[in-house]
Design an enzyme around this catalytic site. Structure first.
Site, short mmCIF file in Angstrom:
data_model
loop_
_atom_site.label_atom_id
_atom_site.label_comp_id
_atom_site.label_asym_id
_atom_site.label_seq_id
_atom_site.Cartn_x
_atom_site.Cartn_y
_atom_site.Cartn_z
N ASN A 26 0.86 -1.19 0.00
CA ASN A 26 0.00 0.00 0.00
C ASN A 26 0.89 1.23 0.00
O ASN A 26 1.39 1.66 1.04
CB ASN A 26 -0.91 -0.03 1.24
CG ASN A 26 -1.79 1.20 1.37
OD1 ASN A 26 -1.70 2.15 0.59
ND2 ASN A 26 -2.64 1.20 2.37
N ARG A 39 -2.85 -1.43 -3.43
CA ARG A 39 -3.69 -0.25 -3.50
C ARG A 39 -3.28 0.52 -4.75
O ARG A 39 -2.10 0.83 -4.95
CB ARG A 39 -3.46 0.63 -2.27
CG ARG A 39 -4.18 1.98 -2.33
CD ARG A 39 -3.61 2.91 -1.30
NE ARG A 39 -4.26 4.23 -1.31
CZ ARG A 39 -3.70 5.33 -0.89
NH1 ARG A 39 -2.46 5.31 -0.43
NH2 ARG A 39 -4.36 6.47 -0.92
N HIS A 57 -9.43 7.34 -1.38
CA HIS A 57 -9.39 6.71 -0.05
C HIS A 57 -10.53 5.70 0.13
O HIS A 57 -10.94 5.40 1.24
CB HIS A 57 -9.45 7.76 1.08
CG HIS A 57 -8.22 8.60 1.17
ND1 HIS A 57 -8.27 9.96 1.35
CD2 HIS A 57 -6.90 8.28 1.10
CE1 HIS A 57 -7.04 10.46 1.39
NE2 HIS A 57 -6.20 9.45 1.23
N GLY A 107 -4.71 12.10 7.05
CA GLY A 107 -3.31 11.71 7.08
C GLY A 107 -2.52 12.69 6.23
O GLY A 107 -2.92 13.84 6.06
N ARG A 133 -0.53 19.04 -0.34
CA ARG A 133 -1.51 19.41 -1.36
C ARG A 133 -2.46 20.49 -0.84
O ARG A 133 -2.82 20.49 0.34
CB ARG A 133 -2.30 18.18 -1.79
CG ARG A 133 -1.52 17.28 -2.74
CD ARG A 133 -2.22 15.96 -2.96
NE ARG A 133 -1.79 14.96 -1.99
CZ ARG A 133 -2.43 13.82 -1.75
NH1 ARG A 133 -3.55 13.55 -2.39
NH2 ARG A 133 -1.97 12.97 -0.86
N MET A 171 2.14 16.70 10.39
CA MET A 171 1.36 17.28 11.48
C MET A 171 2.06 17.12 12.82
O MET A 171 1.96 17.99 13.69
CB MET A 171 -0.03 16.62 11.52
CG MET A 171 -0.95 17.15 12.60
SD MET A 171 -1.39 18.91 12.41
CE MET A 171 -2.65 18.79 11.12
N GLU A 204 -6.49 -0.59 5.46
CA GLU A 204 -6.56 -0.74 4.01
C GLU A 204 -5.91 -2.05 3.58
O GLU A 204 -6.37 -2.69 2.62
CB GLU A 204 -5.86 0.44 3.34
CG GLU A 204 -6.56 1.77 3.55
CD GLU A 204 -5.71 2.96 3.12
OE1 GLU A 204 -6.28 3.89 2.54
OE2 GLU A 204 -4.49 2.94 3.39
#
Length: 389
Positions: free
Chosen positions: A9, A89, A177, A206, A237, A280, A375
């Site tokens: 992934n 993914r 997502h 995320g 982004r 973050m 995921e």
């Protein structure tokens, strides 16, 4: 020797991986899972519960190099496991792929052609396919799409207000997502019982971030659109932006298409606003006012998006936080929940600091949860089902 499915992934700055037994249900515990993160910026890796360590030999300088190193390392470290399938993914399935598919040369070519629509992800997703094919050329591989879950949306939710010929040519709101949201929808009954079929907004927060509104476990609307640039502010982004800004940058400031693409995809978001970091964790630890403003804007934009998706649902029964920030940043969750009090959400400060899973107070009209996404497990389910394992 035991048979296993290798799940890769690849995100915009990381690779999550897991090995699942192919000899039982894909919902069994992963044999091993791990992470390669901060690719291109001092890459680190972790196998299972081992300590975090630097990716050796400069192999973490790109996704492609990290993928080849990872596959080789897994085969060496777990030589008692026979990898019989690979599951990946793949961010963008375009108009042609609405369900998982076995990767053939023709499929690979079509997915590569979609790379301009997801430049921060699609090439990395296909790098995993290529790395596994180079190491184990006889092993079948399955592509699982982030866009597929959103194909249940009503037509109006998928349309842009552009000429019909462009819409018919595939310029639609695809959403992303989806594997994360599909997993959350599958486990919600464990947390909410029958209310899980109600009006839910899930926030996948995320390095890439989006939100999805779903009802009866199906996607109704989502924040991302034709590409993964739209919607929420993200690590690098910009999220939603007035298209007139793009025209201004090109017409009045002389920027090329490539320069604007790089600006919006790699130099905006948390990094652009703070001027310090796209992570973050770094910003929450920083005393700089620019870091605080970046965090505040992230939370403000997220709370606004909850309101938009609540309108699409005609109300909201629960808000679910997931992914790296959503699962591990109580200060961010708290600020977003404060912005949602008008909907009837009453946060429980103690529960939020403890990590939940229930984050809302007794009597709150809107429930709030933090639920870890998986995921990789979703990809394993799709891979085994597609190959009939």
């Amino acid at each position: 020797m035991s048979d296993a499915v290798l799940v890769l992934n690849a995100g915009s700055s990381s690779i999550k991986f897991a090995l699942f037994s192919a000899e039982g249900p894909a919902d069994t515990q992963a044999l091993v899972s791990g992470l390669v993160e901060r690719i291109g910026a001092g890459a680190m890796y972790r196998f299972g519960h081992d300590p975090v360590a630097p990716v050796p030999g400069g192999h973490g300088d790109s996704h492609a190099n990290a993928m080849h190193w990872l596959v080789a390392a897994l085969m060496q470290r777990f030589d008692g496991i026979d990898i019989v399938a690979g599951g990946h993914r793949v961010v963008h399935g375009g108009a042609d792929f609405a369900a998982p598919v076995i990767v053939t040369p023709q499929v690979h070519a079509k997915l590569a052609a979609l790379a301009p629509l997801a430049p921060a992800h699609q090439p990395h997703n296909l790098a995993g396919v290529d790395a596994l094919a180079a190491a184990l050329p006889e092993v079948p591989q399955v592509a699982c799409f982030d866009t597929a879950f959103h194909r249940s949306q009503p037509r109006l939710a998928q349309l842009f207000a552009i000429p019909r010929a462009l819409t018919e040519g595939g310029v639609l709101r695809y959403g992303f997502h989806g594997l994360s949201y599909e997993y959350i929808a599958s486990v919600l009954p464990h947390y909410m019982g029958a209310r899980a079929q109600g009006r839910i907004i899930a926030a996948h927060l995320g390095h890439g971030a989006s939100m999805c509104a779903f009802e009866n476990g199906a996607s109704v609307a989502t924040s991302m659109g034709f590409t993964a640039l739209d919607g929420l502010m993200m690590g690098r982004r910009c999220g939603e932006i007035d298209p007139g800004v793009l025209l201004h940058l090109m017409r009045d400031r002389g920027m090329s298409v490539a320069e604007v693409d790089d600006l919006l995809s790699n130099r905006s978001g948390l990094l652009g606003v703070s001027g310090l970091s796209h992570d973050m964790r770094d910003l929450l630890a920083s005393p700089a006012p620019e870091a605080e403003e970046a965090v505040a804007l992230f939370c403000y934009r997220a709370a606004r998006m909850v309101g938009s998706l609540a309108a699409a649902l005609g109300g909201i029964d629960a808000l679910v936080f997931t992914a790296g920030i959503g699962e591990h940043a109580p200060r961010v969750r708290a600020r977003i929940m404060e912005g949602c009090r008008w909907l009837g959400l009453e946060p429980d400060t103690t529960a939020n600091l403890a990590g939940g899973p229930l984050l809302s107070a007794d009597g709150s009209v809107v429930a709030a949860y933090t639920i870890p996404t998986d995921e990789e497990r979703m990809i394993a389910r799709h891979t085994t089902a597609t190959l009939g394992l």
